[in-house]
Design a protein around this motif. Structure first.
Motif, PDB file in Angstrom:
ATOM      1  N   GLU A 271       0.821  -1.211   0.000  1.00 39.62           N
ATOM      2  CA  GLU A 271       0.000   0.000   0.000  1.00 39.62           C
ATOM      3  C   GLU A 271       0.856   1.262   0.000  1.00 39.62           C
ATOM      4  O   GLU A 271       0.540   2.236  -0.680  1.00 39.62           O
ATOM      5  N   GLU A 272       1.951   1.260   0.763  1.00 40.84           N
ATOM      6  CA  GLU A 272       2.817   2.439   0.785  1.00 40.84           C
ATOM      7  C   GLU A 272       3.483   2.663  -0.567  1.00 40.84           C
ATOM      8  O   GLU A 272       3.810   3.795  -0.923  1.00 40.84           O
ATOM      9  N   ALA A 273       3.676   1.588  -1.323  1.00 37.93           N
ATOM     10  CA  ALA A 273       4.291   1.714  -2.647  1.00 37.93           C
ATOM     11  C   ALA A 273       3.254   1.935  -3.745  1.00 37.93           C
ATOM     12  O   ALA A 273       3.617   2.057  -4.924  1.00 37.93           O
ATOM     13  N   GLY A 274       1.969   1.964  -3.378  1.00 36.88           N
ATOM     14  CA  GLY A 274       0.921   2.172  -4.371  1.00 36.88           C
ATOM     15  C   GLY A 274       0.667   0.963  -5.248  1.00 36.88           C
ATOM     16  O   GLY A 274       0.263   1.097  -6.408  1.00 36.88           O
ATOM     17  N   ILE A 275       0.881  -0.234  -4.697  1.00 42.21           N
ATOM     18  CA  ILE A 275       0.716  -1.480  -5.452  1.00 42.21           C
ATOM     19  C   ILE A 275      -0.481  -2.241  -4.899  1.00 42.21           C
ATOM     20  O   ILE A 275      -0.591  -2.436  -3.683  1.00 42.21           O
ATOM     21  N   LEU A 276      -1.385  -2.681  -5.771  1.00 40.77           N
ATOM     22  CA  LEU A 276      -2.486  -3.534  -5.324  1.00 40.77           C
ATOM     23  C   LEU A 276      -1.900  -4.870  -4.861  1.00 40.77           C
ATOM     24  O   LEU A 276      -1.232  -5.560  -5.635  1.00 40.77           O
TER      25      LEU A 276
ATOM     26  N   SER B 117      -1.357   3.202  10.749  1.00 39.53           N
ATOM     27  CA  SER B 117      -0.694   2.062  10.119  1.00 39.53           C
ATOM     28  C   SER B 117      -1.045   0.803  10.892  1.00 39.53           C
ATOM     29  O   SER B 117      -1.552   0.861  12.010  1.00 39.53           O
ATOM     30  N   ARG B 118      -0.756  -0.352  10.290  1.00 40.40           N
ATOM     31  CA  ARG B 118      -1.088  -1.622  10.954  1.00 40.40           C
ATOM     32  C   ARG B 118      -0.151  -1.917  12.113  1.00 40.40           C
ATOM     33  O   ARG B 118      -0.503  -2.606  13.043  1.00 40.40           O
ATOM     34  N   GLY B 119       1.066  -1.452  12.033  1.00 31.99           N
ATOM     35  CA  GLY B 119       2.036  -1.668  13.101  1.00 31.99           C
ATOM     36  C   GLY B 119       2.811  -0.396  13.326  1.00 31.99           C
ATOM     37  O   GLY B 119       2.770   0.523  12.518  1.00 31.99           O
ATOM     38  N   GLN B 120       3.538  -0.340  14.433  1.00 29.84           N
ATOM     39  CA  GLN B 120       4.256   0.899  14.711  1.00 29.84           C
ATOM     40  C   GLN B 120       5.593   0.668  15.393  1.00 29.84           C
ATOM     41  O   GLN B 120       6.576   1.320  15.081  1.00 29.84           O
ATOM     42  N   GLN B 121       5.662  -0.291  16.308  1.00 31.02           N
ATOM     43  CA  GLN B 121       6.826  -0.370  17.187  1.00 31.02           C
ATOM     44  C   GLN B 121       8.066  -0.985  16.558  1.00 31.02           C
ATOM     45  O   GLN B 121       9.148  -0.873  17.102  1.00 31.02           O
ATOM     46  N   GLY B 122       7.935  -1.662  15.423  1.00 27.18           N
ATOM     47  CA  GLY B 122       9.103  -2.335  14.864  1.00 27.18           C
ATOM     48  C   GLY B 122       9.426  -3.610  15.618  1.00 27.18           C
ATOM     49  O   GLY B 122      10.581  -4.015  15.720  1.00 27.18           O
TER      50      GLY B 122
END
Length: 338
Positions: free
Chosen positions: A46-51, A111-116
């Motif tokens: 999604e961040e790369a704009g890819i389905l 975002s779905r995650g955050q903490q790494g």
């Protein structure tokens, strides 16, 4: 006694407290590992704009013996493959074998995650329960080579340990594939991997997903919505959402030279007029240097912020699923009359 004191790495801590990361029991652990890998795949696409095209494969790990039925197995191999942008070679080891390493923690963004922690914690769980490394294959473009890594976490240092790395032939033009071998228990029903996959498709109808179950069944979920969700926007912190300690840190870290400029530029919903009003209520000069505000002055500033009427944070930073998308997901998964 003092000679025994030593620093504890975050990896060592979570090794002994893995229940804090969602690995309470084998059934939940299997679900958590699948979820973390899928979340990474969806976010990358999604961040790369890819389905996203995602393949989830959960299989019984036999280890040279006759494979037991999935319902009786205690060890599984999880492979998640995506068609995302891929990962540059240097970033692969820390992403998958270092806790608290990621790109989302310092961004105030949905975002779905955050903490790494997620995927590296799943790898650490596999390392603890089976001794197997995380296996990653990734390629950034059809012209770039595919990089193969086997990595584990050095739990004393919280650093990746590379067991093997090489370039390989891989049929995918770009994307990432991650494989984990973990102890787990496969059981259908609520809070199962199967239910998670079905709910993921409802909430993400723009995803094409193939799920290969531990029982050997292949489930294909077609993409029913051809648009990516709107990209969420990064937002500045709202003054009501911070504590005194965070305010003190922000005062030291800001690049602005005046207190009024700091308040209006580093916070959401604080205009220059509101910033001047906060300074006046706190008994501080709007032109004071932020780094000079500490101790009692900082506490007065914090109380003035809490006492000032400030607009609620904007909601346009969020990326809701949207009615057309959620309906397309529901129509595919839930048999009923709408």
């Amino acid at each position: 006694m003092g000679a025994r004191q030593r620093e504890i790495s975050v990896s060592e801590f979570f090794t002994k407290n893995r229940h804090l990361l969602g690995f309470d029991n084998p059934r939940k652990a299997l679900l958590t590992c699948v979820k973390e890998a899928v979340d990474n795949a969806l976010d990358a696409c999604e961040e790369a704009g890819i389905l996203p095209d995602v393949v989830i494969k959960v299989e019984v790990a036999a280890n040279g013996e006759a494979a037991p039925p999935a319902s009786q197995a205690t060890r599984f191999r999880i492979t998640v493959t995506d068609n995302g942008p891929g990962i540059v070679r240097q970033q692969i080891p820390p992403i998958f074998a270092k806790l608290l390493y990621g790109s989302k923690f310092h961004r105030l963004r949905q975002s779905r995650g955050q903490q790494g922690i997620g995927i590296s914690a799943a790898g650490m769980y596999g390392q603890l329960t089976t001794g197997k490394p995380v296996v990653i294959v990734s390629r950034t473009s059809p012209r770039a080579p595919a990089h193969y890594f086997e990595v584990q976490i050095d739990t004393k240092k919280n650093e990746p340990r590379i067991l093997e790395k090489k370039q390989i032939a891989w049929e995918a033009p770009r994307g990432t594939q991650v494989t984990l071998e973990v102890e787990g228990r496969y059981q259908k029903g609520r809070a199962s991997v199967d239910e998670y996959v079905e709910q993921t498709i409802i909430a993400n109808p723009h995803v094409k997903l193939t799920y290969l179950t531990p029982e050997g069944e292949s489930k294909a979920y077609r993409r029913t919505f051809e648009q990516l969700p709107a990209s969420p926007r990064e937002i500045k912190p709202h003054p009501y959402g911070i504590e005194l300690g965070m305010l003190l840190r922000m005062l030291q870290d800001t690049t602005h030279h005046t207190l009024s400029g700091f308040l209006s530029a580093d916070f959401s919903r604080v205009s220059p007029n509101v910033a001047d009003g906060i300074c006046k209520s706190a008994g501080l000069s709007p032109r004071a240097r932020p780094r000079d505000v500490h101790g009692q002055a900082a506490e007065s500033l914090y109380k003035a912020i809490q006492a000032t009427k400030i607009m609620a944070p904007p909601t346009n930073c969020l990326s809701p699923i949207g009615e057309p998308a959620i309906l397309s997901g529901l129509y595919q998964q839930i048999k009923g009359e709408f």
